[in-house]
Write a protein that holds these residues in place. Sequence first.
Motif, short mmCIF file in Angstrom:
data_model
loop_
_atom_site.label_atom_id
_atom_site.label_comp_id
_atom_site.label_asym_id
_atom_site.label_seq_id
_atom_site.Cartn_x
_atom_site.Cartn_y
_atom_site.Cartn_z
N CYS A 72 -1.85 -0.95 -10.76
CA CYS A 72 -1.10 -1.09 -9.51
C CYS A 72 -2.02 -1.31 -8.32
O CYS A 72 -3.14 -0.80 -8.26
CB CYS A 72 -0.27 0.16 -9.25
SG CYS A 72 1.17 0.32 -10.33
N MET A 73 -1.51 -2.06 -7.37
CA MET A 73 -2.10 -2.17 -6.05
C MET A 73 -1.49 -1.05 -5.19
O MET A 73 -0.68 -0.25 -5.67
CB MET A 73 -1.80 -3.54 -5.45
CG MET A 73 -2.20 -4.70 -6.35
SD MET A 73 -1.63 -6.31 -5.78
CE MET A 73 -2.88 -6.68 -4.55
N ALA A 74 -1.87 -0.98 -3.92
CA ALA A 74 -1.11 -0.16 -2.99
C ALA A 74 0.32 -0.68 -2.96
O ALA A 74 0.55 -1.88 -3.16
CB ALA A 74 -1.72 -0.21 -1.59
N PRO A 75 1.33 0.18 -2.74
CA PRO A 75 2.71 -0.33 -2.69
C PRO A 75 2.86 -1.53 -1.75
O PRO A 75 3.54 -2.50 -2.08
CB PRO A 75 3.50 0.89 -2.20
CG PRO A 75 2.72 2.06 -2.72
CD PRO A 75 1.27 1.65 -2.58
N LEU A 76 2.25 -1.45 -0.58
CA LEU A 76 2.09 -2.61 0.29
C LEU A 76 0.59 -2.94 0.30
O LEU A 76 -0.19 -2.26 0.98
CB LEU A 76 2.55 -2.31 1.72
CG LEU A 76 4.03 -2.49 2.04
CD1 LEU A 76 4.32 -2.07 3.47
CD2 LEU A 76 4.48 -3.94 1.82
N PRO A 77 0.15 -3.96 -0.43
CA PRO A 77 -1.28 -4.25 -0.49
C PRO A 77 -1.89 -4.65 0.85
O PRO A 77 -3.07 -4.50 1.07
CB PRO A 77 -1.35 -5.41 -1.49
CG PRO A 77 -0.09 -5.28 -2.31
CD PRO A 77 0.94 -4.78 -1.33
N ARG A 78 -1.07 -5.18 1.72
CA ARG A 78 -1.45 -5.43 3.11
C ARG A 78 -0.17 -5.29 3.93
O ARG A 78 0.93 -5.53 3.44
CB ARG A 78 -2.07 -6.81 3.30
CG ARG A 78 -1.23 -7.95 2.76
CD ARG A 78 -1.90 -9.29 2.97
NE ARG A 78 -1.15 -10.37 2.36
CZ ARG A 78 -1.35 -11.66 2.62
NH1 ARG A 78 -2.27 -12.02 3.49
NH2 ARG A 78 -0.64 -12.59 1.99
N ALA A 79 -0.33 -4.87 5.17
CA ALA A 79 0.86 -4.57 5.98
C ALA A 79 0.69 -5.14 7.38
O ALA A 79 -0.43 -5.39 7.84
CB ALA A 79 1.08 -3.06 6.05
#
Length: 328
Positions: A72-79
């Motif tokens: 998994c990546m972060a839930p939002l990989p970039r925000a």
Amino acid sequence: MKLATLKDGSRDGQLLVVARDLKTAHVADGIAPTLQAALDDWAFIAPQLNDLSLLLNEGRARRPFDFEPDKCMAPLPRAYQWADGSAYVNHVELVRRARKAEMPASFWEDPLMYQGGSDDFLGPMDDIVLAHEEWGIDFEAEVAVITGDLRMGTTPDQAHGQIRLLALVNDVSLRNLIPEELAKGFGFLQSKPATSFAPVAVTPDELGEAWRGGKLHLPLRSLWNGKLVGQPDAGTDMVFNFPQLLAHLCKSRNVRAGSIVGSGTVSNKDASKGYSCIAEKRCLEMIADGAATTEFMRFGDTIRIEMLDEKGKSVFGAIDQTVKKAER
């Protein structure tokens, strides 16, 4: 429902719906390709994701597979935005006391908040890669919320309804770079490297009675090199709740869906609950003995951050990282 983002070679990954027990997952294909896409049209997309979540939890989903946090990546990989508050004023007070500095009364009435980098978040098991141990590497265990759209001037009551998801954060800090940066009077930059996230983001309704008053009332566990060093309750001693933090952020600007707002280091007045960052431990040593003896993290150190529910089950999955030296 619980959502995650699968590594697929792209910048933003592929949206997953994850079972409540974190054992299985299902690609949200045909509903939304990414979490940001879901947040952009939440009123339409969320009910469809929830239907898939119900099927997955009941064992009736068509194509479930084993959930693997390391993929998994972060839930939002970039925000679009990452803003971190300091809602646990006890933490701020300890830092000021250790420096023998007075704490302004306004700190109890108006939240502290900084704007961090949001273009490159780390996944739950990605290494923390840095150039120098001498920078003073520290973990910071926090809770965060992911928002819907908030108009400028939104009140705390209005903001409460725009909290879409909750997440766990390791807001890594480079403590020995902070003093010179803050002395410039322009805030954090190099002292705040990439922030890390637990694999799963969770809708408030999944948290039951633990989510009340705009706070998450569960212990947040930090294990440094396998040793439990802190488990303060995230709801206790949180002076500013999440709706208040959101209202503070949008006082003079609009805030767009997919913005992430952190609580700051979770800290309890009861020192027996341990600590959520090394800096707080060092402050307690300075207050008690006049000098800090606990060292910051070294290359090869590990940090695990996790929140368990009242039944001892992991809510968000764990952040489980190793500090490594950057290869030149």
